[in-house]
Scaffold this motif. Structure first.
Motif, PDB file in Angstrom:
ATOM      1  N   THR A 160      29.751  -6.276-112.707  1.00  0.00           N
ATOM      2  CA  THR A 160      30.486  -5.924-111.243  1.00  0.00           C
ATOM      3  C   THR A 160      29.730  -6.819-110.283  1.00  0.00           C
ATOM      4  O   THR A 160      28.357  -6.950-110.273  1.00  0.00           O
ATOM      5  CB  THR A 160      30.191  -4.523-111.091  1.00  0.00           C
ATOM      6  N   SER A 161      30.499  -7.531-109.589  1.00  0.00           N
ATOM      7  CA  SER A 161      30.048  -8.391-108.516  1.00  0.00           C
ATOM      8  C   SER A 161      29.455  -7.524-107.405  1.00  0.00           C
ATOM      9  O   SER A 161      29.976  -6.648-106.832  1.00  0.00           O
ATOM     10  CB  SER A 161      31.198  -9.493-107.696  1.00  0.00           C
ATOM     11  N   PHE A 162      28.160  -7.786-107.160  1.00  0.00           N
ATOM     12  CA  PHE A 162      27.263  -7.236-105.986  1.00  0.00           C
ATOM     13  C   PHE A 162      28.235  -7.555-104.684  1.00  0.00           C
ATOM     14  O   PHE A 162      28.202  -6.342-103.953  1.00  0.00           O
ATOM     15  CB  PHE A 162      25.870  -7.644-105.930  1.00  0.00           C
ATOM     16  N   TRP A 163      28.454  -8.581-104.451  1.00  0.00           N
ATOM     17  CA  TRP A 163      29.119  -8.909-103.171  1.00  0.00           C
ATOM     18  C   TRP A 163      30.506  -8.854-102.979  1.00  0.00           C
ATOM     19  O   TRP A 163      31.101  -8.423-101.782  1.00  0.00           O
ATOM     20  CB  TRP A 163      28.605 -10.211-102.404  1.00  0.00           C
ATOM     21  N   GLN A 164      31.237  -9.478-103.848  1.00  0.00           N
ATOM     22  CA  GLN A 164      32.553  -9.457-104.070  1.00  0.00           C
ATOM     23  C   GLN A 164      33.575  -8.487-104.446  1.00  0.00           C
ATOM     24  O   GLN A 164      34.624  -8.704-104.288  1.00  0.00           O
ATOM     25  CB  GLN A 164      32.691 -10.867-104.311  1.00  0.00           C
ATOM     26  N   GLU A 165      33.059  -7.412-105.016  1.00  0.00           N
ATOM     27  CA  GLU A 165      33.833  -6.261-105.567  1.00  0.00           C
ATOM     28  C   GLU A 165      33.523  -5.234-104.446  1.00  0.00           C
ATOM     29  O   GLU A 165      32.405  -4.759-104.112  1.00  0.00           O
ATOM     30  CB  GLU A 165      33.520  -6.029-106.915  1.00  0.00           C
ATOM     31  N   HIS A 166      34.490  -4.188-104.428  1.00  0.00           N
ATOM     32  CA  HIS A 166      34.295  -2.809-103.748  1.00  0.00           C
ATOM     33  C   HIS A 166      33.621  -1.911-104.755  1.00  0.00           C
ATOM     34  O   HIS A 166      34.655  -1.278-105.684  1.00  0.00           O
ATOM     35  CB  HIS A 166      35.603  -2.297-103.342  1.00  0.00           C
ATOM     36  N   SER A 170      32.472   1.728 -98.029  1.00  0.00           N
ATOM     37  CA  SER A 170      33.891   1.631 -97.682  1.00  0.00           C
ATOM     38  C   SER A 170      34.606   0.410 -97.807  1.00  0.00           C
ATOM     39  O   SER A 170      35.926   0.249 -97.806  1.00  0.00           O
ATOM     40  CB  SER A 170      34.054   2.201 -96.227  1.00  0.00           C
ATOM     41  N   ASP A 171      33.677  -0.705 -98.283  1.00  0.00           N
ATOM     42  CA  ASP A 171      34.339  -1.875 -98.551  1.00  0.00           C
ATOM     43  C   ASP A 171      33.425  -2.682 -99.343  1.00  0.00           C
ATOM     44  O   ASP A 171      32.338  -2.355 -99.371  1.00  0.00           O
ATOM     45  CB  ASP A 171      34.802  -2.487 -96.915  1.00  0.00           C
ATOM     46  N   LYS A 172      33.959  -3.805 -99.432  1.00  0.00           N
ATOM     47  CA  LYS A 172      32.997  -5.076-100.259  1.00  0.00           C
ATOM     48  C   LYS A 172      31.821  -5.068 -99.444  1.00  0.00           C
ATOM     49  O   LYS A 172      32.142  -5.400 -98.214  1.00  0.00           O
ATOM     50  CB  LYS A 172      33.870  -6.283-100.405  1.00  0.00           C
ATOM     51  N   LEU A 173      30.823  -5.411-100.145  1.00  0.00           N
ATOM     52  CA  LEU A 173      29.446  -5.560 -99.271  1.00  0.00           C
ATOM     53  C   LEU A 173      29.522  -6.948 -98.453  1.00  0.00           C
ATOM     54  O   LEU A 173      29.024  -6.766 -97.562  1.00  0.00           O
ATOM     55  CB  LEU A 173      28.371  -5.587-100.304  1.00  0.00           C
TER      56      LEU A 173
END
Length: 397
Positions: A160-166, A170-173
């Motif tokens: 799982t992408s830390f920044w680019q996946e939700h 409430s949203d992507k980081l």
């Protein structure tokens, strides 16, 4: 691991040749995998190896994304051509690179002489992905939030992408903490690279271009607080859950039920006019169309500018063919309704409007189930009357 998918197309294949194809591709693919010439895809927790799926005259191959694997697959198909005398049409075959840059997929496709399709991760959505996305958007528009119904469940965080996946919040980081995202040196880092929670103890690891300060430090503080809601299982891999069911497992059957309830429910009266689980779904839809005046009777076709030889009823030829006349008041069907009403002992049948006949569900002095059964009998009778009318129309053509 990135995986390609190739759809191989055969031309002019008969049944005997299809059986030969099934035998050859299964045998040759299995032998190639055993010798390490072809690498398939491991699926599920049990790591079931999948190398190909076969249909009537199409075969789909799965494997790791590398040039040698793809060229070996092409060689297997060439051997099939030489041994069978059949031809694999590479120009109609497609190569799909899942999670692969479109330019890389294009280069690979040129090596084997086939078409290329993109995917929704690195290129504009085309082909099959475009249809899937369009279907999801269409469901969103009828208040079934399909595109946001899949939730990432964190295991060890490795996929799982830390920044680019939700995956949290409430949203992507990258959208929630844009200043921190700009400081990140590895914006493709996984959750496992950045944080780990073991026995309720949180461990973080950062890679900033400079030490956060000011508003950026405030974002970092809020991000760490957000991790307090994190639940993970470091012994398992990351998985997806479907939010519409408690089990989290997606099934087409359940999605169909949800869509049926949403679509048909928009036209349901407080008395549940258009739903009856005692009849097939096609009968429910037919009754909905009949009560809304959306059956293709001659009057309605004439209103839409369709040139007809006659707009009179094909059953009795005594009146104009409307929905109400065809199903309720036509002399040829009135006797049917009289017999049904007499059979159920609910009084005499008096032709009125279609809503009074098909909309009501409870005849006098009956139980709730009896009312639904009475409604089901009327609905099925109307459906069979309509089918008989259609058969007569076909006979007249």
């Amino acid at each position: 691991m990135v995986r390609p998918l190739m759809n191989s197309h055969l031309e002019g294949v008969c049944d005997k040749e299809i059986h030969y194809l099934l035998f050859f591709s299964s045998l040759s693919t299995k032998a190639a995998i055993e010798k390490g010439l072809l690498k398939g895809v491991e699926v599920g927790e049990d790591k079931v190896l999948v190398s190909h799926l076969q249909y009537a005259d199409d075969t789909i191959f799965f494997g790791e994304w590398n040039r040698l694997n793809t060229l070996n697959l092409r060689n297997i198909l060439k051997c099939f051509e030489l041994s069978s005398g059949l031809k694999v049409n590479f120009q109609k075959s497609c190569l799909y690179g899942v999670g692969v840059d479109f330019s890389d997929a294009s280069r690979m496709a040129r090596h084997i002489g086939c078409q290329v399709e993109g995917d929704n991760l690195h290129s504009p959505p085309i082909g099959i992905w475009n249809n899937i996305i369009a279907a999801g958007v269409a469901m969103d528009e009828i208040q079934v939030p399909f595109t946001h119904s899949f939730i990432k469940t964190i295991g060890d965080g490795g996929s799982t992408s830390f920044w680019q996946e939700h995956w949290i919040g409430s949203d992507k980081l990258c959208n929630l903490f844009p200043r921190l995202y700009r400081l990140e040196l590895n914006q493709n880092a996984s959750v496992k690279d950045r944080c780990c929670k073991l026995n309720d103890e949180l461990t973080t690891s950062w890679n900033w271009s400079r030490i956060p300060s000011g508003r950026t430090y405030d974002e970092l503080h809020r991000l760490v607080e957000l991790f307090n809601t994190l639940e993970c299982n470091n012994n398992n891999s990351d998985t997806w859950r479907w939010a519409f069911v408690s089990s989290g497992v997606f099934t087409v059957k359940k999605l169909t039920v949800i869509l049926d309830e949403q679509i048909l429910g928009q036209y349901t009266s407080p008395q549940n006019t258009f739903r009856n689980n005692l009849v097939p779904k096609k009968v429910e839809i037919f009754i909905w169309r009949a009560l809304k005046g959306r059956l293709p009777v001659k009057i309605e076709l004439d209103k839409r500018g369709i040139d007809l030889h006659s707009v009179r009823c094909p059953l009795c030829d005594n009146d104009l063919e409307s929905v109400e006349h065809t199903l309720i008041s036509c002399k040829c069907v009135e006797d049917i309704w009289c017999r049904i009403y007499k059979w159920w002992n609910v009084g005499s049948f008096v032709p009125s409007n279609i809503s009074d006949v098909l909309g009501e569900d409870n005849p006098p002095s009956t139980t709730k189930f009896g009312g639904r059964l009475w409604q089901a009998i009327k609905w099925i009778s109307a459906y069979l009357i309509w089918k008989n009318r259609n058969n007569l129309m076909l006979d007249l053509v």
